[in-house]
Design a protein around this motif. Structure first.
Motif, PDB file in Angstrom:
ATOM      1  N   THR A 114       0.803  -1.233   0.000  1.00  9.84           N
ATOM      2  CA  THR A 114       0.000   0.000   0.000  1.00  9.84           C
ATOM      3  C   THR A 114       0.828   1.272   0.000  1.00  9.84           C
ATOM      4  OG1 THR A 114      -0.117  -0.081   2.418  1.00  9.84           O
ATOM      5  CG2 THR A 114      -1.897  -1.152   1.181  1.00  9.84           C
ATOM      6  N   ASP A 115       2.152   1.162   0.148  1.00 10.73           N
ATOM      7  CA  ASP A 115       2.945   2.384   0.258  1.00 10.73           C
ATOM      8  C   ASP A 115       4.340   2.114  -0.272  1.00 10.73           C
ATOM      9  OD1 ASP A 115       3.641   4.938   0.807  1.00 10.73           O
ATOM     10  OD2 ASP A 115       3.743   4.719   2.979  1.00 10.73           O
ATOM     11  N   GLY A 116       4.944   3.158  -0.852  1.00  9.36           N
ATOM     12  CA  GLY A 116       6.302   3.037  -1.333  1.00  9.36           C
ATOM     13  C   GLY A 116       6.408   2.226  -2.608  1.00  9.36           C
ATOM     14  N   LYS A 117       7.517   2.330  -3.283  1.00 10.41           N
ATOM     15  CA  LYS A 117       7.753   1.506  -4.464  1.00 10.41           C
ATOM     16  C   LYS A 117       8.117   0.089  -4.065  1.00 10.41           C
ATOM     17  CE  LYS A 117       7.455   2.124  -8.894  1.00 10.41           C
ATOM     18  NZ  LYS A 117       6.169   2.614  -9.442  1.00 10.41           N
ATOM     19  N   LEU A 118       8.825  -0.055  -2.931  1.00 10.44           N
ATOM     20  CA  LEU A 118       9.151  -1.366  -2.372  1.00 10.44           C
ATOM     21  C   LEU A 118       8.531  -1.458  -0.991  1.00 10.44           C
ATOM     22  CD1 LEU A 118      10.681  -4.073  -2.339  1.00 10.44           C
ATOM     23  CD2 LEU A 118      12.663  -2.842  -1.438  1.00 10.44           C
ATOM     24  N   TYR A 119       7.665  -2.427  -0.800  1.00 12.12           N
ATOM     25  CA  TYR A 119       6.951  -2.597   0.464  1.00 12.12           C
ATOM     26  C   TYR A 119       7.345  -3.953   1.038  1.00 12.12           C
ATOM     27  CZ  TYR A 119       3.037  -2.586   3.776  1.00 12.12           C
ATOM     28  OH  TYR A 119       2.253  -2.609   4.919  1.00 12.12           O
ATOM     29  N   VAL A 120       7.948  -3.934   2.237  1.00  7.49           N
ATOM     30  CA  VAL A 120       8.408  -5.155   2.877  1.00  7.49           C
ATOM     31  C   VAL A 120       7.635  -5.351   4.164  1.00  7.49           C
ATOM     32  CG1 VAL A 120      10.377  -6.393   3.837  1.00  7.49           C
ATOM     33  CG2 VAL A 120      10.703  -4.844   1.896  1.00  7.49           C
ATOM     34  N   ALA A 121       6.960  -6.488   4.286  1.00  3.50           N
ATOM     35  CA  ALA A 121       6.225  -6.831   5.499  1.00  3.50           C
ATOM     36  C   ALA A 121       7.022  -7.893   6.247  1.00  3.50           C
ATOM     37  CB  ALA A 121       4.829  -7.335   5.166  1.00  3.50           C
ATOM     38  N   GLY A 122       7.520  -7.532   7.433  1.00  3.10           N
ATOM     39  CA  GLY A 122       8.387  -8.445   8.168  1.00  3.10           C
ATOM     40  C   GLY A 122       7.663  -9.478   8.991  1.00  3.10           C
ATOM     41  N   GLY A 123       6.355  -9.344   9.158  1.00  3.38           N
ATOM     42  CA  GLY A 123       5.648 -10.295  10.007  1.00  3.38           C
ATOM     43  C   GLY A 123       6.094 -10.145  11.441  1.00  3.38           C
ATOM     44  N   GLY A 124       6.701 -11.176  12.018  1.00  8.65           N
ATOM     45  CA  GLY A 124       7.168 -11.114  13.398  1.00  8.65           C
ATOM     46  C   GLY A 124       8.618 -10.704  13.525  1.00  8.65           C
ATOM     47  N   GLY A 125       9.299 -10.398  12.402  1.00  7.00           N
ATOM     48  CA  GLY A 125      10.698 -10.015  12.465  1.00  7.00           C
ATOM     49  C   GLY A 125      10.931  -8.675  11.802  1.00  7.00           C
ATOM     50  N   ARG A 126      12.178  -8.404  11.445  1.00  5.92           N
ATOM     51  CA  ARG A 126      12.519  -7.152  10.806  1.00  5.92           C
ATOM     52  C   ARG A 126      11.971  -7.105   9.384  1.00  5.92           C
ATOM     53  NH1 ARG A 126      17.369  -8.091  13.840  1.00  5.92           N
ATOM     54  NH2 ARG A 126      17.863  -6.338  15.197  1.00  5.92           N
ATOM     55  N   GLY A 127      11.507  -5.933   9.000  1.00  3.65           N
ATOM     56  CA  GLY A 127      11.045  -5.771   7.634  1.00  3.65           C
ATOM     57  C   GLY A 127      12.205  -5.763   6.668  1.00  3.65           C
ATOM     58  N   VAL A 128      13.264  -5.008   6.967  1.00  2.73           N
ATOM     59  CA  VAL A 128      14.454  -4.939   6.121  1.00  2.73           C
ATOM     60  C   VAL A 128      15.679  -5.064   7.009  1.00  2.73           C
ATOM     61  CG1 VAL A 128      15.826  -3.524   4.545  1.00  2.73           C
ATOM     62  CG2 VAL A 128      13.334  -3.470   4.398  1.00  2.73           C
ATOM     63  N   TYR A 129      16.593  -5.935   6.637  1.00  2.00           N
ATOM     64  CA  TYR A 129      17.846  -6.106   7.371  1.00  2.00           C
ATOM     65  C   TYR A 129      18.982  -6.037   6.363  1.00  2.00           C
ATOM     66  CZ  TYR A 129      21.442  -8.080  10.416  1.00  2.00           C
ATOM     67  OH  TYR A 129      22.589  -8.266  11.156  1.00  2.00           O
ATOM     68  N   ALA A 130      19.867  -5.077   6.559  1.00  2.00           N
ATOM     69  CA  ALA A 130      20.960  -4.884   5.614  1.00  2.00           C
ATOM     70  C   ALA A 130      22.269  -4.791   6.377  1.00  2.00           C
ATOM     71  CB  ALA A 130      20.752  -3.615   4.790  1.00  2.00           C
ATOM     72  N   THR A 131      23.313  -5.422   5.858  1.00  4.84           N
ATOM     73  CA  THR A 131      24.635  -5.386   6.470  1.00  4.84           C
ATOM     74  C   THR A 131      25.673  -4.973   5.429  1.00  4.84           C
ATOM     75  OG1 THR A 131      25.098  -7.716   5.972  1.00  4.84           O
ATOM     76  CG2 THR A 131      24.020  -7.225   8.073  1.00  4.84           C
ATOM     77  N   SER A 132      26.743  -4.403   5.921  1.00  6.38           N
ATOM     78  CA  SER A 132      27.853  -4.041   5.059  1.00  6.38           C
ATOM     79  C   SER A 132      29.149  -4.206   5.832  1.00  6.38           C
ATOM     80  CB  SER A 132      27.717  -2.592   4.574  1.00  6.38           C
ATOM     81  OG  SER A 132      28.872  -2.187   3.845  1.00  6.38           O
ATOM     82  N   ALA A 133      30.174  -4.697   5.148  1.00  4.42           N
ATOM     83  CA  ALA A 133      31.449  -4.921   5.823  1.00  4.42           C
ATOM     84  C   ALA A 133      32.274  -3.651   5.946  1.00  4.42           C
ATOM     85  CB  ALA A 133      32.250  -5.984   5.064  1.00  4.42           C
ATOM     86  N   SER A 134      31.981  -2.625   5.107  1.00  4.59           N
ATOM     87  CA  SER A 134      32.859  -1.465   5.124  1.00  4.59           C
ATOM     88  C   SER A 134      32.145  -0.137   4.927  1.00  4.59           C
ATOM     89  CB  SER A 134      33.924  -1.607   4.030  1.00  4.59           C
ATOM     90  OG  SER A 134      33.321  -1.701   2.758  1.00  4.59           O
ATOM     91  N   THR A 135      30.855  -0.123   4.666  1.00  6.81           N
ATOM     92  CA  THR A 135      30.160   1.154   4.473  1.00  6.81           C
ATOM     93  C   THR A 135      28.749   1.058   5.017  1.00  6.81           C
ATOM     94  OG1 THR A 135      29.587   2.842   2.830  1.00  6.81           O
ATOM     95  CG2 THR A 135      29.422   0.551   2.138  1.00  6.81           C
ATOM     96  N   ASP A 136      27.833   1.893   4.568  1.00  9.48           N
ATOM     97  CA  ASP A 136      26.492   1.954   5.126  1.00  9.48           C
ATOM     98  C   ASP A 136      25.681   0.710   4.775  1.00  9.48           C
ATOM     99  OD1 ASP A 136      26.958   4.583   6.067  1.00  9.48           O
ATOM    100  OD2 ASP A 136      26.608   5.337   4.055  1.00  9.48           O
ATOM    101  N   GLY A 137      24.952   0.183   5.761  1.00  9.67           N
ATOM    102  CA  GLY A 137      24.058  -0.937   5.491  1.00  9.67           C
ATOM    103  C   GLY A 137      22.869  -0.509   4.655  1.00  9.67           C
ATOM    104  N   VAL A 138      22.287   0.630   4.986  1.00 10.14           N
ATOM    105  CA  VAL A 138      21.146   1.170   4.243  1.00 10.14           C
ATOM    106  C   VAL A 138      21.389   2.646   4.006  1.00 10.14           C
ATOM    107  CG1 VAL A 138      18.669   1.672   4.279  1.00 10.14           C
ATOM    108  CG2 VAL A 138      19.513  -0.493   5.195  1.00 10.14           C
ATOM    109  N   VAL A 139      21.197   3.105   2.795  1.00 13.19           N
ATOM    110  CA  VAL A 139      21.270   4.512   2.456  1.00 13.19           C
ATOM    111  C   VAL A 139      19.937   4.918   1.842  1.00 13.19           C
ATOM    112  CG1 VAL A 139      22.382   6.277   1.037  1.00 13.19           C
ATOM    113  CG2 VAL A 139      23.759   4.492   2.091  1.00 13.19           C
ATOM    114  N   GLY A 140      19.312   5.922   2.408  1.00 12.07           N
ATOM    115  CA  GLY A 140      18.068   6.432   1.857  1.00 12.07           C
ATOM    116  C   GLY A 140      18.245   7.876   1.446  1.00 12.07           C
ATOM    117  N   ALA A 141      17.800   8.212   0.268  1.00  8.20           N
ATOM    118  CA  ALA A 141      17.933   9.575  -0.240  1.00  8.20           C
ATOM    119  C   ALA A 141      16.604  10.025  -0.821  1.00  8.20           C
ATOM    120  CB  ALA A 141      19.028   9.654  -1.305  1.00  8.20           C
TER     121      ALA A 141
END
Length: 417
Positions: A114-141
């Motif tokens: 219902t919202d956004g171009k990418l909609y993630v429903a996590g249910g009982g956990g995280r909706g989005v989980y991102a990791t990075s070894a050397s920079t930002d896990g998630v960048v939003g602009a």
């Protein structure tokens, strides 16, 4: 004649089916028993039904029904038996994978995004989980909205963690040149706009070179709330001149820009510390810069010298204890904070019982009090003052209390407010 044509046509279709089987299918690995359990190896057109086309392709095996589970195709109704280690949607040659929903949305874990171009429903956990070894896990602009928005009904909307001692779990950057931009913006209608919790470091840390490092707004709760068991609940730092590390603004009548509260013994509501400048600075054009209030203890306490601008009222601007010979015994300069070596004051003992005290700043518009002590032989002494010829000087005359004609040396204290 018609029967002959039918036989020839069926024979030709069989040859065509055999050619198709040879070109697009692999050999059957198990018999396709008529009427038996569904065997995906016999479903050569992968439609979940073994019918006349499969008969043509599989040389006479039919009448089996089930769900297609074999092959390398991703079905519109989903696949079973896939291995995450080897089966994936993507590319193997380093080319981009494009998901283009057109005017619609992409949903993960949601059948009706219902919202956004990418909609993630996590249910009982995280909706989005991102990791990075050397920079930002998630960048939003975003050019005009929110780069990253996280919503949760019972947990964190956005949660960031880091094991680095130099970087933050969640980082907000404001690249605008305006004074109202914010790296991290917290908004709440009934709770904390930004809640920071730490057991050993900063609950929330914001840094900005031109505006607010952390900016929180709330209509009915805390705009910014930080809690820590071992360090700073809220920590703000700025490199810009005359800009605060932490700033609180309240536009309502009788509102509070920054409030500090401590309920335990020995606690401090607001703590300001500086090794070279101002620990706490209060500024007001028409109200109170810093207000201290207490019902059972000191409203304001200074473990050190207190100073005030010369032209302002309230605190003593100068205090001095002058000996009978005109030397300064004790002193304090409430403008500079000096408390030794004469405090910037000088005394001209111009006659017996006459002293000209020069404070080094304008005193003609200040309140003054002078008190004389008994003289060396125990006579009660009195004192009077007048503003001197120089606007930085106060002339003091001391005399015996039972006569006012002759002046006589004695010690006295003078205070300028």
């Amino acid at each position: 004649m018609k029967r002959t044509l039918s036989i020839i046509l069926a024979f030709m279709l069989g040859l065509t089916a055999l050619a198709a089987t040879t070109a697009s299918s692999t050999a059957l690995i198990a018999p396709c028993t008529p009427g038996g359990d569904y065997n995906p190896d016999c479903d050569l057109d992968h439609n979940g039904v073994i019918d006349i086309l499969d008969i043509q392709l599989a040389a006479g095996h039919w009448n089996q029904v089930g769900a297609w589970t074999g092959g390398d195709s991703w079905l519109l109704t989903g696949n079973a038996g896939a291995s995450p280690a080897t089966n994936f949607v993507g590319t193997t040659d380093g080319q981009n994978l494009i998901v283009q929903p057109g005017a619609g949305r992409v949903g993960i874990g949601a059948t009706n995004p219902t919202d956004g171009k990418l909609y993630v429903a996590g249910g009982g956990g995280r909706g989005v989980y991102a990791t990075s070894a050397s920079t930002d896990g998630v960048v939003g602009a975003s050019g005009s909205g929110v780069g990253v928005s996280g919503i949760s009904t019972s947990f964190y909307g956005v949660d960031g963690s880091t094991q680095s001692t130099s970087y933050a779990g969640v980082r907000g950057v404001n690249l605008s040149t305006g004074v109202n931009g914010a790296g991290v913006y917290g908004l709440s209608t009934n709770g904390p706009g930004v809640n920071g919790v730490s057991t050993s470091g900063n609950g929330v840390k914001g840094a900005s070179t031109d505006s607010a490092g952390v900016y929180g707004v709330s209509t009915n709760g805390s705009g910014l709330y930080g809690s820590s068991n071992g360090s700073n609940g809220v920590y703000g730092q700025t490199t810009a001149s005359l800009q605060p590390g932490v700033k609180g603004v309240n536009a309502a009548a009788s509102g509070i820009g920054v409030r500090g509260e401590a309920n335990a013994a020995g606690g401090v509501g607001v703590w300001g510390q500086s090794n070279a400048n101002t620990g706490i600075y209060g500024l007001s054009t028409d109200g109170i810069g810093v207000w201290g209030q207490s019902t059972n203890g000191p409203a304001m306490r200074a473990d050190g010298n207190a100073v005030q601008a010369r032209a302002m009222g309230g605190w003593a601007k100068a205090m001095a204890y002058i000996r009978s010979d005109g030397l300064i015994f004790q002193c304090y300069n409430g403008v500079t904070g000096a408390s030794s070596n004469g405090c910037g004051f000088t005394v001209n003992h111009f006659t017996a019982g006459g002293y000209g005290v020069d404070f080094g700043f304008y005193v003609w518009d200040r309140f003054v009090s002078v008190t004389a002590t008994r003289n060396a032989v125990g006579n009660n002494m009195a004192a009077e003052f007048d503003f001197g010829a120089a606007n930085t000087t106060i002339d003091v005359r001391t005399f015996r209390a039972n006569q006012t004609v002759d002046t006589e040396d004695t010690r006295f204290m003078i205070i300028v407010y």
